[in-house]
Every structure is written in structure tokens, then in C-alpha cells.
Design a protein around this motif. Structure first.
Motif, PDB file in Angstrom:
ATOM      1  N   ARG A  11     -88.055  85.190 -90.232  1.00 23.29           N
ATOM      2  CA  ARG A  11     -88.430  84.612 -88.941  1.00 23.29           C
ATOM      3  C   ARG A  11     -89.617  85.374 -88.370  1.00 23.29           C
ATOM      4  O   ARG A  11     -89.631  86.593 -88.348  1.00 23.29           O
ATOM      5  N   ARG A  38     -88.353  84.769 -82.396  1.00 19.27           N
ATOM      6  CA  ARG A  38     -86.901  84.742 -82.171  1.00 19.27           C
ATOM      7  C   ARG A  38     -86.321  83.354 -82.322  1.00 19.27           C
ATOM      8  O   ARG A  38     -85.213  83.178 -82.832  1.00 19.27           O
ATOM      9  N   HIS A  39     -87.057  82.338 -81.897  1.00 19.04           N
ATOM     10  CA  HIS A  39     -86.521  80.984 -81.897  1.00 19.04           C
ATOM     11  C   HIS A  39     -87.091  80.117 -83.027  1.00 19.04           C
ATOM     12  O   HIS A  39     -86.846  78.911 -83.053  1.00 19.04           O
TER      13      HIS A  39
END
Length: 279
Positions: A23, A26-27
Motif C-alpha cells: 500500500r 492508508r486507504h
């Protein structure tokens, strides 16, 4: 880059090993590494485990910026050549490009080396030197070294690696760059701080919030009309007084905002005469 160059040169690639998807935010969903993305585009099998090469009929493994220790069982099964971004034995380890810039080196390069169980201690097949520009950033230098590494690998695969020679001289180690390495301590000379900025994401603080310094230039405080001394971190126009000389801010990024010209940030920040960066 090296993967595409090797495939374009007509070599068969049995498997591509790279890091797991990661990633970036974070989202955000996990994303493949650039190597994995290129391998999938080329229709090549991909693994995240180096041990999976044991199940192939590969004759040689090519390693570029892998960043992980390769187990002895793999080394015993398959000869490996590594394109390392330094002039070995200087800057063995994880961050050779960054450490060369931080040290003020004017020359680096690429070495093709055999991988052994040590940390970049294997014998060297060939090296090529590359000058480091005085304003060159780590991403810019890494890009040039990647182009050179791809060319060297394709040439070596075509002509043969030839004999390898042991590394000579004392080794230096390029430890991973940590956030503390990117902190701008204004008591240090401007020339040293400029090298930190060239790595990317150098930081200081302003009014208790983080401020990234993305681009800067070394100057001398006399040119700004400021006194030659004064407290380190004080702003005189767009120049920060340092332990020796001054550092002119060019591009900054306040916490929670997009990168901007330092002049635009200063117009909004309106620093007082007693305020200092990093305090």
C-alpha cells in the motif's frame, strides 16, 4: 528497466521474484512493484519468494535492487549476478545512492558482482564509473545508474561474464536511510544540508508542524544582506542561516498541503524576526 532490457535482448526469463504488493497510502489498495507490473505485462511468471527459483531450469539469476538476503540454498542452486549501484567495496548495503550523495562523493558507478552469503562482498566482474552532479538528486542519479546497469547486464549476458576478481580495499556500508537522516539540523554547514535535500523529503519544523524542503540552493549569508552569523534556522528572506553559509529555499511542502514555491509559502507564513525553522 533491466528486466525489459533482458527480455528485449531475446533472453528467456523463467521467473521474476520481487517484493509483495504494498500500500502506498492508508486507504489505497495494495499495488504491485514496478518490476511485478512489468513482468505481468510481459507475460512472465512472478513470485515473492526467492526460493521459488529452485523449481525452475534457470541457468543464471540476475539481481537488481532486490533488498533482501538470499538464502544459502538458493545460492547453492543457482549462480547469481547482482547489479549494485556503487563502486564496490565502497557503499555496500541498502542505500548506496543516498549514502554517496550524503558523503559528498563526486563519482559512483555500477558493479556487476557475484552474490555470496555476505552483504555485497562477492567478487566483481566489471564496474563502470558515473560522475555525480553537484545538484543531482537521488532519484535522478538512480535513474542514470539503472540505465547503465541494464546496458551492462545485456552486454555481459551476450559476451559472457568472464572472470571475477575479489573486491579490494576497505569496505564502507550504506545503511538504510531513516527519517532522522533527513532531518535538517541548521547548525550544520549549508553544503551538507543541501546534500540531505537532494535525497528527497528532507524535513524541518515550522510552528510545531513539519515542513518538507524539496529543493534548495547553497548560498552565503552576505549575499542576502544578513549578518554573517546569527541563530541557525533564522530566515532572511528565502535564505536559512546555517552553521556555515546559507541555504536558499526553492520548493517546500507544509504539512497537509501540496508542494509549493518557497516564495509563496513565505508570503503566507510571514515569519517574525525571532522565529526560526527547526525550533
Amino acid at each position: 528497466m533491466s528486466l525489459r532490457a533482458i527480455v528485449d535482448a531475446g533472453h528467456d526469463v523463467a521467473i521474476v521474484v520481487t517484493r509483495p504488493d504494498k500500500r502506498r497510502g492508508r486507504h489505497e489498495p495494495p499495488r504491485p512493484s514496478p518490476v511485478k507490473a512489468a513482468a505481468l505485462e510481459l507475460g512472465l511468471p512472478v513470485s515473492h519468494r526467492a526460493e521459488d527459483v529452485l523449481g525452475t531450469d534457470a541457468e543464471l539469476g540476475v539481481v537488481v535492487a532486490f533488498g533482501r538476503i538470499i538464502k544459502a540454498e538458493v545460492l547453492d542452486h543457482l549462480p547469481l549476478v547482482n547489479a549494485h549501484f556503487s563502486l564496490l567495496p565502497r557503499w555496500r548495503g541498502a542505500a548506496p545512492v543516498e549514502r554517496a550523495i550524503l558523503a559528498g562523493d563526486t563519482i559512483t558507478g555500477v558493479c556487476l558482482m557475484a552474490i555470496d552469503e555476505g552483504l555485497d562482498t562477492g567478487p566483481v566482474y566489471r564496474c563502470e564509473e558515473v560522475p555525480i552532479g553537484p545538484e543531482e538528486t537521488a532519484p535522478e542519479l538512480r535513474e542514470r545508474l539503472a540505465v547503465l546497469a541494464a546496458r551492462m547486464l545485456v552486454d555481459a549476458l551476450a559476451r559472457g561474464l568472464g572472470p571475477a576478481r575479489p573486491q579490494e580495499g576497505p569496505g564502507t556500508y550504506a545503511e538504510k536511510i531513516e527519517p532522522v537522516d533527513l532531518f535538517l539540523d541548521w547548525r550544520r554547514p549549508a553544503a551538507e544540508l543541501h546534500r540531505v535535500v537532494r535525497l528527497g523529503r528532507a524535513w524541518t519544523t515550522w510552528r510545531d508542524r513539519r515542513l518538507l524542503v524539496l529543493a534548495a540552493q547553497v548560498t552565503v549569508t552576505q549575499d542576502t544582506g544578513a549578518p554573517t552569523g546569527g541563530p541557525a534556522g533564522r530566515l532572511v528572506g528565502d535564505v536559512v542561516i546555517t552553521g556555515e553559509g546559507g541555504l536558499r529555499l526553492v520548493t517546500v511542502q507544509p504539512e497537509g498541503r501540496a508542494p509549493m514555491a518557497a516564495a509563496d509559502w513565505l508570503r503566507g507564513a510571514r515569519p517574525g524576526t525571532a522565529e526560526r525553522l527547526g525550533s
